[in-house]
Design an enzyme around this catalytic site. Structure first.
Site, mmCIF file in Angstrom:
data_model
loop_
_atom_site.group_PDB
_atom_site.id
_atom_site.type_symbol
_atom_site.label_atom_id
_atom_site.label_comp_id
_atom_site.label_asym_id
_atom_site.label_seq_id
_atom_site.Cartn_x
_atom_site.Cartn_y
_atom_site.Cartn_z
ATOM 1 N N CYS A 110 -4.332 3.291 -5.564
ATOM 2 C CA CYS A 110 -4.083 2.080 -6.364
ATOM 3 C C CYS A 110 -5.347 1.224 -6.327
ATOM 4 O O CYS A 110 -5.970 1.078 -5.272
ATOM 5 C CB CYS A 110 -2.890 1.310 -5.808
ATOM 6 S SG CYS A 110 -1.393 2.300 -5.768
ATOM 7 N N CYS A 116 5.790 -4.261 9.476
ATOM 8 C CA CYS A 116 5.339 -3.442 8.351
ATOM 9 C C CYS A 116 4.634 -2.226 8.964
ATOM 10 O O CYS A 116 3.670 -2.366 9.711
ATOM 11 C CB CYS A 116 4.391 -4.285 7.516
ATOM 12 S SG CYS A 116 3.774 -3.442 6.100
ATOM 13 N N CYS A 147 -6.012 -1.740 -3.701
ATOM 14 C CA CYS A 147 -5.542 -1.535 -2.329
ATOM 15 C C CYS A 147 -6.639 -0.980 -1.423
ATOM 16 O O CYS A 147 -7.368 -0.068 -1.790
ATOM 17 C CB CYS A 147 -4.358 -0.571 -2.354
ATOM 18 S SG CYS A 147 -3.822 -0.078 -0.713
ATOM 19 N N GLU A 196 -2.533 0.906 11.128
ATOM 20 C CA GLU A 196 -2.204 -0.511 11.304
ATOM 21 C C GLU A 196 -0.710 -0.764 11.193
ATOM 22 O O GLU A 196 -0.008 -0.077 10.465
ATOM 23 C CB GLU A 196 -2.836 -1.344 10.183
ATOM 24 C CG GLU A 196 -4.300 -1.156 10.005
ATOM 25 C CD GLU A 196 -4.802 -1.865 8.754
ATOM 26 O OE1 GLU A 196 -5.967 -1.673 8.411
ATOM 27 O OE2 GLU A 196 -4.018 -2.593 8.112
ATOM 28 N N CYS A 239 -2.579 -4.158 3.383
ATOM 29 C CA CYS A 239 -2.573 -2.890 4.094
ATOM 30 C C CYS A 239 -3.908 -2.163 3.999
ATOM 31 O O CYS A 239 -4.535 -2.100 2.977
ATOM 32 C CB CYS A 239 -1.415 -2.006 3.629
ATOM 33 S SG CYS A 239 -1.663 -1.181 2.071
ATOM 34 N N CYS A 283 -4.538 6.951 2.259
ATOM 35 C CA CYS A 283 -3.557 7.167 1.202
ATOM 36 C C CYS A 283 -4.224 7.888 0.045
ATOM 37 O O CYS A 283 -5.376 7.609 -0.289
ATOM 38 C CB CYS A 283 -2.983 5.837 0.734
ATOM 39 S SG CYS A 283 -1.674 6.061 -0.497
HETATM 40 S S1 SF4 Z 1 -0.666 0.465 -2.580
HETATM 41 FE FE1 SF4 Z 1 -2.199 1.449 -1.267
HETATM 42 S S2 SF4 Z 1 -1.029 2.428 0.359
HETATM 43 FE FE2 SF4 Z 1 0.420 1.949 -1.298
HETATM 44 S S3 SF4 Z 1 0.455 3.808 -2.572
HETATM 45 FE FE3 SF4 Z 1 -1.111 2.498 -3.475
HETATM 46 S S4 SF4 Z 1 -3.047 3.153 -2.499
HETATM 47 FE FE4 SF4 Z 1 -1.344 3.964 -1.262
#
Ligand code: SF4
Length: 402
Positions: A165, A154, A168, A133, A382, A161
């Protein structure tokens, strides 16, 4: 592993199943059927390098005399052609040589969603069918650095990933692979083409941890920044990291004056480790030391990103600690009320709480802003659109196994 299959009858070749090869170093199982027999063997395929991953000096090594490299870059980044055949001022032999040694990857636009506040989200399919994206954010007051009337994009740097986190969407399905430099560059060019707008500000804050894909990221930034490339000034390029301290130091030693944003999201180790597992590896002390090193080398302010999550990191005490860290670094703070993610329980604090948090920072002389997360209605946080699309595509298959 992909399977390529061909059947032969007595008259020779009869049918073949074609496979699409795009990944580096991919292995393919080839199965030949003939006279009632089956022969299996595997083939190791090294795909061609994409021309938009190359720097000018690398193009010079392929295209002689050396002014040809400048002509190629002009076709790629100014005229924006999509094939070697269109590079009509190159000799035919050179075009053939380029086509034999390099590829011309494109990313395919799968969906474009606009939102009421005109933030637009682009879902792209890569050549190996992975989805990524990009988000186009319209002019808004200076997000990172210079005053703006800017169109900010962005950009994603990985498929998925690995950093997990807790708030996220990008980390929900784990990490699949790093994006290559051309796939990073192509996001910008594709969004410009699709939107008809010129991008003048880039934030590496889409899917993935940019500094975990350091080499491809740097290569892409050099192409984006170069006068022969897309030509966007380094000060209009911001890398956002969840806190990879060693890579922050490495970036500090780079000549480019790129900006740095750190996703802090908590001002204490206890809460940060709970919501950002990366903090168990590089705690706040290590991270803030690396930030200090970056600011001392680059002579520029960094930005702390802070997603406000109700009952998690929005207390007065967190605000006071954050103010202390920001003042010590002379960092700016961007407060972002949490953007809901399907499947996660987190919520954003009340408007009053958000304002109180901001007031504590400002009363401590910290330059801070409270931002509304744009595009809530189009899943702009995201990774959300990709997840929704992938799960949507997967749903019928799951049902049919029933
Ligand atoms: S916020 Fe999301 S994309 Fe960014 S490092 Fe943490 S898990 Fe990965």
């Amino acid at each position: 592993m992909h399977l390529a299959e061909a059947r032969f009858n007595e008259k020779g070749y009869s049918t073949a199943k074609h496979v699409r090869i795009s990944e580096r170093d991919q292995e393919i199982l080839v199965r030949l059927h003939f006279a009632g027999n089956q022969l299996d063997f595997s083939v190791h395929v090294v795909p061609l390098i994409d021309i938009k991953s190359l720097h000018l000096d690398e193009l010079r090594r392929i295209a002689q005399p050396s002014y040809r490299a400048g002509q190629i870059a002009d076709w790629l980044y100014q005229k924006r052609v999509t094939s070697f055949a269109e590079m009509t001022n190159l000799p035919h032999a050179l075009r053939t040589k380029l086509a034999d040694n390099l590829c011309f990857g494109k990313i395919e636009v799968v969906r474009v969603l606009g939102s009421k506040d005109t933030t637009r989200k682009f879902l792209f399919r890569l050549s190996d069918n992975n989805l990524i994206e990009s988000v186009l954010i319209p002019a808004s007051p200076a997000l990172y650095g210079s005053p703006s009337d800017r169109r900010t994009i962005c950009v994603s740097t990985q498929v998925g990933c690995a950093y997990g986190c807790k708030f996220c969407a990008s980390g929900l399905d784990g990490w699949k692979r790093n994006l290559r430099a051309n796939e990073i560059v192509n996001q910008i060019m594709a969004v410009e083409e699709e939107s008809g707008e010129r991008i003048d500000n880039i934030v590496f804050m889409g899917m993935g941890e940019p500094l975990a894909n350091y080499d491809n990221l740097l290569r892409a930034i050099q192409i984006i920044n170069a006068p022969w490339g897309i030509g966007i000034g380094a000060r209009h390029i911001t890398i956002s990291t969840s806190g990879l301290a060693p890579q922050i130091r490495k970036l500090a030693d780079q000549a480019l004056q790129i900006r740095l944003a750190v996703s802090l999201h908590s001002a204490s180790d206890e809460i940060r480790s709970r919501i950002m597992p990366v903090n168990r590896k590089y705690n706040l002390g290590a991270l803030l030391d690396a930030c200090r090193y970056f600011t001392s080398r680059k002579k520029q302010r960094i930005t702390f990103e802070y997603i406000l999550i109700a009952q998690v990191n929005d207390s007065d005490e967190q605000a006071r600690q954050l103010a202390k860290h920001a003042r010590a670094q002379e960092a700016k703070v961007n407060l972002i009320p949490y953007n809901r993610v399907e499947g996660l329980d987190w919520t954003q604090p009340s408007i009053d709480r958000q304002k109180k948090f901001l007031a504590i920072l400002r009363s401590a002389d910290v330059r801070a802003a409270l931002r509304r997360e744009k595009g809530d209605d189009i899943a702009a946080a995201c990774g959300q659109l990709r997840l929704q699309t992938e799960r949507g595509l997967a749903a019928p298959a799951l049902e049919s196994t029933g």
